[in-house]
Design a protein around this motif. Structure first.
Motif, PDB file in Angstrom:
ATOM      1  N   GLY A  80     -10.234  15.420 -12.637  1.00  0.00           N
ATOM      2  CA  GLY A  80      -9.430  14.948 -13.758  1.00  0.00           C
ATOM      3  C   GLY A  80      -8.167  14.226 -13.315  1.00  0.00           C
ATOM      4  O   GLY A  80      -7.790  13.202 -13.890  1.00  0.00           O
ATOM      5  N   ALA A  81      -7.502  14.735 -12.291  1.00  0.00           N
ATOM      6  CA  ALA A  81      -6.284  14.102 -11.779  1.00  0.00           C
ATOM      7  C   ALA A  81      -6.597  12.733 -11.194  1.00  0.00           C
ATOM      8  O   ALA A  81      -5.861  11.768 -11.418  1.00  0.00           O
ATOM      9  N   ARG A  82      -7.693  12.628 -10.462  1.00  0.00           N
ATOM     10  CA  ARG A  82      -8.092  11.328  -9.907  1.00  0.00           C
ATOM     11  C   ARG A  82      -8.359  10.337 -11.031  1.00  0.00           C
ATOM     12  O   ARG A  82      -7.930   9.187 -10.956  1.00  0.00           O
ATOM     13  N   ALA A  94       0.840  -1.200   0.000  1.00  0.00           N
ATOM     14  CA  ALA A  94       0.000   0.000   0.000  1.00  0.00           C
ATOM     15  C   ALA A  94       0.877   1.252   0.000  1.00  0.00           C
ATOM     16  O   ALA A  94       0.602   2.209  -0.729  1.00  0.00           O
ATOM     17  N   ALA A  95       1.936   1.252   0.795  1.00  0.00           N
ATOM     18  CA  ALA A  95       2.830   2.412   0.846  1.00  0.00           C
ATOM     19  C   ALA A  95       3.485   2.653  -0.515  1.00  0.00           C
ATOM     20  O   ALA A  95       3.633   3.800  -0.945  1.00  0.00           O
ATOM     21  N   GLN A  96       3.844   1.579  -1.201  1.00  0.00           N
ATOM     22  CA  GLN A  96       4.423   1.716  -2.534  1.00  0.00           C
ATOM     23  C   GLN A  96       3.407   2.334  -3.506  1.00  0.00           C
ATOM     24  O   GLN A  96       3.737   3.229  -4.285  1.00  0.00           O
ATOM     25  N   ARG A  97       2.141   1.887  -3.443  1.00  0.00           N
ATOM     26  CA  ARG A  97       1.087   2.468  -4.289  1.00  0.00           C
ATOM     27  C   ARG A  97       0.888   3.940  -3.960  1.00  0.00           C
ATOM     28  O   ARG A  97       0.715   4.767  -4.855  1.00  0.00           O
ATOM     29  N   TRP A  98       0.891   4.281  -2.662  1.00  0.00           N
ATOM     30  CA  TRP A  98       0.700   5.667  -2.259  1.00  0.00           C
ATOM     31  C   TRP A  98       1.844   6.557  -2.750  1.00  0.00           C
ATOM     32  O   TRP A  98       1.615   7.685  -3.164  1.00  0.00           O
ATOM     33  N   ARG A  99       3.062   6.058  -2.694  1.00  0.00           N
ATOM     34  CA  ARG A  99       4.202   6.848  -3.196  1.00  0.00           C
ATOM     35  C   ARG A  99       4.057   7.100  -4.696  1.00  0.00           C
ATOM     36  O   ARG A  99       4.277   8.214  -5.173  1.00  0.00           O
ATOM     37  N   ALA A 100       3.688   6.065  -5.440  1.00  0.00           N
ATOM     38  CA  ALA A 100       3.501   6.220  -6.887  1.00  0.00           C
ATOM     39  C   ALA A 100       2.346   7.171  -7.177  1.00  0.00           C
ATOM     40  O   ALA A 100       2.434   8.025  -8.067  1.00  0.00           O
ATOM     41  N   ARG A 101       1.265   7.034  -6.408  1.00  0.00           N
ATOM     42  CA  ARG A 101       0.104   7.915  -6.591  1.00  0.00           C
ATOM     43  C   ARG A 101       0.489   9.357  -6.286  1.00  0.00           C
ATOM     44  O   ARG A 101       0.102  10.272  -7.004  1.00  0.00           O
ATOM     45  N   ARG A 102       1.243   9.577  -5.208  1.00  0.00           N
ATOM     46  CA  ARG A 102       1.668  10.929  -4.842  1.00  0.00           C
ATOM     47  C   ARG A 102       2.478  11.558  -5.974  1.00  0.00           C
ATOM     48  O   ARG A 102       2.266  12.718  -6.338  1.00  0.00           O
ATOM     49  N   ALA A 103       3.404  10.797  -6.550  1.00  0.00           N
ATOM     50  CA  ALA A 103       4.232  11.321  -7.641  1.00  0.00           C
ATOM     51  C   ALA A 103       3.368  11.665  -8.853  1.00  0.00           C
ATOM     52  O   ALA A 103       3.537  12.731  -9.459  1.00  0.00           O
ATOM     53  N   GLN A 104       2.460  10.782  -9.212  1.00  0.00           N
ATOM     54  CA  GLN A 104       1.606  11.030 -10.377  1.00  0.00           C
ATOM     55  C   GLN A 104       0.691  12.227 -10.137  1.00  0.00           C
ATOM     56  O   GLN A 104       0.562  13.103 -10.997  1.00  0.00           O
ATOM     57  N   LEU A 105       0.059  12.285  -8.976  1.00  0.00           N
ATOM     58  CA  LEU A 105      -0.837  13.400  -8.680  1.00  0.00           C
ATOM     59  C   LEU A 105      -0.081  14.722  -8.615  1.00  0.00           C
ATOM     60  O   LEU A 105      -0.600  15.754  -9.034  1.00  0.00           O
ATOM     61  N   SER A 106       1.136  14.687  -8.125  1.00  0.00           N
ATOM     62  CA  SER A 106       1.951  15.898  -8.080  1.00  0.00           C
ATOM     63  C   SER A 106       2.200  16.431  -9.495  1.00  0.00           C
ATOM     64  O   SER A 106       2.114  17.635  -9.739  1.00  0.00           O
ATOM     65  N   GLN A 107       2.491  15.536 -10.433  1.00  0.00           N
ATOM     66  CA  GLN A 107       2.687  15.943 -11.826  1.00  0.00           C
ATOM     67  C   GLN A 107       1.413  16.524 -12.425  1.00  0.00           C
ATOM     68  O   GLN A 107       1.465  17.313 -13.363  1.00  0.00           O
ATOM     69  N   LEU A 108       0.258  16.139 -11.876  1.00  0.00           N
ATOM     70  CA  LEU A 108      -1.027  16.630 -12.372  1.00  0.00           C
ATOM     71  C   LEU A 108      -1.513  17.861 -11.614  1.00  0.00           C
ATOM     72  O   LEU A 108      -2.634  18.324 -11.796  1.00  0.00           O
ATOM     73  N   GLY A 109      -0.675  18.398 -10.715  1.00  0.00           N
ATOM     74  CA  GLY A 109      -1.005  19.632 -10.010  1.00  0.00           C
ATOM     75  C   GLY A 109      -1.769  19.456  -8.716  1.00  0.00           C
ATOM     76  O   GLY A 109      -2.380  20.404  -8.230  1.00  0.00           O
TER      77      GLY A 109
END
Length: 84
Positions: free
Chosen positions: A64-66, A20-35
Motif C-alpha cells: 500500500g505504501a509503494r 535522483a537523490a532529490q526523488r529519493w529524499r522525497a520518497r523517503r519522507a513520504q514512505l516514512s509518513q506511511l510507516g
C-alpha cells in the motif's frame, strides 16, 4: 507478524544523480509518513548502480505504501524469516 522488504536495482548516470537523490529524499519522507523505512545504497564497483530497499511492518502495509508513493506494486515482496 513478519516484516516485509522490497529490493530493486536502479541505474542512475552521474549527470542524473542530483535529481535522483532529490526523488529519493522525497520518497523517503513520504514512505516514512506511511510507516515504512527507505534506504538507497551505491555499488562500490559500479557508481551508476544503486540498490533501493523499502521495508514495512508487513506485506500489505508495504504494498500500500509503494502504491501511494506512486511506485509499482508488482515487485516481489520479501518476508522476514523469524529466527528466534
Amino acid at each position: 507478524m513478519p516484516r516485509a522488504l522490497t529490493a530493486e536495482w536502479l541505474r542512475v548516470e552521474p549527470a542524473d544523480e542530483p535529481e535522483a537523490a532529490q526523488r529519493w529524499r522525497a520518497r523517503r519522507a513520504q514512505l516514512s509518513q506511511l510507516g515504512c523505512h527507505h534506504w538507497v545504497f551505491r555499488s562500490p564497483s559500479d557508481p551508476s548502480a544503486f540498490l533501493e530497499f523499502i521495508e514495512g511492518g508487513d506485506a500489505a502495509l508495504l504494498r500500500g505504501a509503494r502504491e501511494r508513493a506512486g511506485m509499482t506494486s508488482d515487485i516481489e515482496i520479501l518476508i522476514e524469516v523469524e529466527l528466534s
